[in-house]
Design an enzyme around this catalytic site. Structure first.
Site, short mmCIF file in Angstrom:
data_model
loop_
_atom_site.label_atom_id
_atom_site.label_comp_id
_atom_site.label_asym_id
_atom_site.label_seq_id
_atom_site.Cartn_x
_atom_site.Cartn_y
_atom_site.Cartn_z
N GLU A 152 -11.48 -3.86 -2.75
CA GLU A 152 -10.47 -2.87 -3.14
C GLU A 152 -10.23 -2.94 -4.64
O GLU A 152 -9.44 -3.76 -5.12
CB GLU A 152 -9.16 -3.13 -2.38
CG GLU A 152 -9.30 -3.21 -0.87
CD GLU A 152 -8.09 -3.86 -0.24
OE1 GLU A 152 -6.95 -3.46 -0.56
OE2 GLU A 152 -8.29 -4.79 0.56
N HIS A 199 0.79 -1.23 0.00
CA HIS A 199 0.00 0.00 0.00
C HIS A 199 0.83 1.29 0.00
O HIS A 199 0.55 2.24 0.73
CB HIS A 199 -0.97 0.01 1.17
CG HIS A 199 -2.06 -1.01 1.07
ND1 HIS A 199 -2.61 -1.40 -0.13
CD2 HIS A 199 -2.70 -1.75 2.03
CE1 HIS A 199 -3.55 -2.31 0.09
NE2 HIS A 199 -3.61 -2.55 1.39
N HIS A 224 -9.76 1.79 0.52
CA HIS A 224 -9.63 0.65 1.43
C HIS A 224 -10.73 0.64 2.50
O HIS A 224 -10.47 0.34 3.66
CB HIS A 224 -8.24 0.68 2.09
CG HIS A 224 -7.73 -0.65 2.53
ND1 HIS A 224 -8.27 -1.34 3.59
CD2 HIS A 224 -6.74 -1.44 2.04
CE1 HIS A 224 -7.61 -2.47 3.76
NE2 HIS A 224 -6.68 -2.56 2.83
#
Length: 361
Positions: free
Chosen positions: A323, A97, A174
């Site tokens: 996601e 991420h 997210h």
């Protein structure tokens, strides 16, 4: 630019959404269920300061914009611009991420366009978290009745980059959904179905091998409506390895780029909570989506005041993420690279629609 996070609120006739500029994050999403109860159906915190604090620890990425590259990069390394880059390794042997201080921990600039539309902007510097190029990014949230639209856009800054600069972009939102507002503490009894017929095979460290596998006749087969519960039984290999679902489902798997931003294809997944009558339908221009069932929520965080009942904690499987993004770890696989690499004059775009409805129970 001030480092103090700001908060924003959007309203439609069906939804109320709240945000913080810290990570361009969705913090609350309220809808009235089939029993007339107003429920907050996303996980998160009551104050921006709690997001800042959580980001320094076992970061759950509640509601955040993840980037410059979401999901995992093998060993945090890739080849681009004729050189080798190393980005932070923060998830076992891999990068996750965007690294240690990804987009989820940055202060974005918010601009409320209307009562139902909000735009966040951020400029990532060359070398930030090891990534090349000065990158201008935009995250736009819009409510329309029961629809929550999220549009992402990214481009290399014309003035600040050499003409041959390339970078990679793969952002996602997210948000963890619990369509009971925590009236049920887990999502194991949520009903899910998807048109996705394939998924990415993973290594033991959760990066793709490069193989695309069919889901038919496996625990990943959601072609017919079913709850998450059977696939979360402890005997499954993916539960032994990853504690639940944490896998990329492929939607658009042809060799061309995904559909253009703003031109949403038909819906690709639907999830519902029978006890509240609330459903979520997903449509996206993204290559696919990561289905994540909150496997690493360990009860470390107390739920928001808007959750019901009050005072509970976010335990394992308290929420589920869908996601949407481009190919995972794309630069490790030659056939996928073009999905996330941009040069000057290129624009990376992605649009996602979460449509909420309420049926009688």
């Amino acid at each position: 630019m001030s480092n103090t996070p700001k908060t924003y609120e959007l309203r439609s006739d069906t939804l109320t959404a709240k945000f913080t500029s810290h990570g361009a994050t969705l913090t609350h999403l309220l809808i009235t269920d089939a029993h007339g109860v107003r429920r907050d159906i996303v996980l998160g915190f009551d104050s921006p300061e709690e997001y800042v604090k959580a980001g320094r620890g076992s970061n759950p990425y509640f509601g955040a914009t993840a980037g410059r590259v979401c999901n995992r990069i093998t060993k945090g390394t890739f080849q681009l611009n004729g050189q080798q880059y190393q980005v932070p390794v923060n998830n076992g042997p891999n990068s996750l991420h965007g690294g240690v201080n990804g987009f989820d921990k940055r202060q974005w600039v918010g601009e409320q366009i209307t009562a139902s539309e909000l735009r966040f902007t951020y400029t990532a510097q060359d070398g930030e978290e090891g990534y090349p190029g000065v990158l201008d990014v935009t995250a736009t949230y819009r409510l329309d009745g029961g629809d929550l639209h999220i549009d992402y856009e990214a481009r290399l800054n014309d003035a600040a980059n050499p003409p041959d600069m390339q970078t990679l972009v793969n952002m996602t939102n997210h948000t963890y959904f619990n369509l009971t507002g925590l009236a049920e503490p887990t999502i194991v009894d949520h009903v899910f179905e998807t048109t996705a017929k394939n998924m990415l095979e993973l290594t033991e460290t959760q990066v793709p091998t490069g193989k695309v596998l069919p889901t038919a006749h496996t625990a990943f087969d959601f072609s017919a409506r079913k709850t998450f519960a059977p696939g979360l039984e402890p005997h499954h290999e993916h539960v032994k390895q990853f504690k639940g679902y944490d896998h990329f489902f492929v939607i658009h798997d042809d060799s061309a780029r995904s559909p253009a931003s703003g031109v949403l294809p038909p819906s690709v997944a639907k999830m519902s909570a029978p006890s509240t009558g609330i459903s979520l339908t997903l449509a996206t221009t993204a290559r696919g989506y990561q289905l994540y069932t909150g496997n690493f929520l360990l009860g470390d965080f107390t739920a928001k005041a808007s959750s019901q009942p009050h005072g509970v904690v976010y335990g394992k499987h308290a929420g589920v993420c869908l996601e949407t993004s481009g190919w995972v770890d794309a630069l490790s696989h030659d056939a996928w690279r073009k999905d996330v690499v941009i040069g000057k004059r290129d624009v990376w775009q992605q649009s996602t629609l979460y449509r909420f409805a309420v049926a009688s129970t």
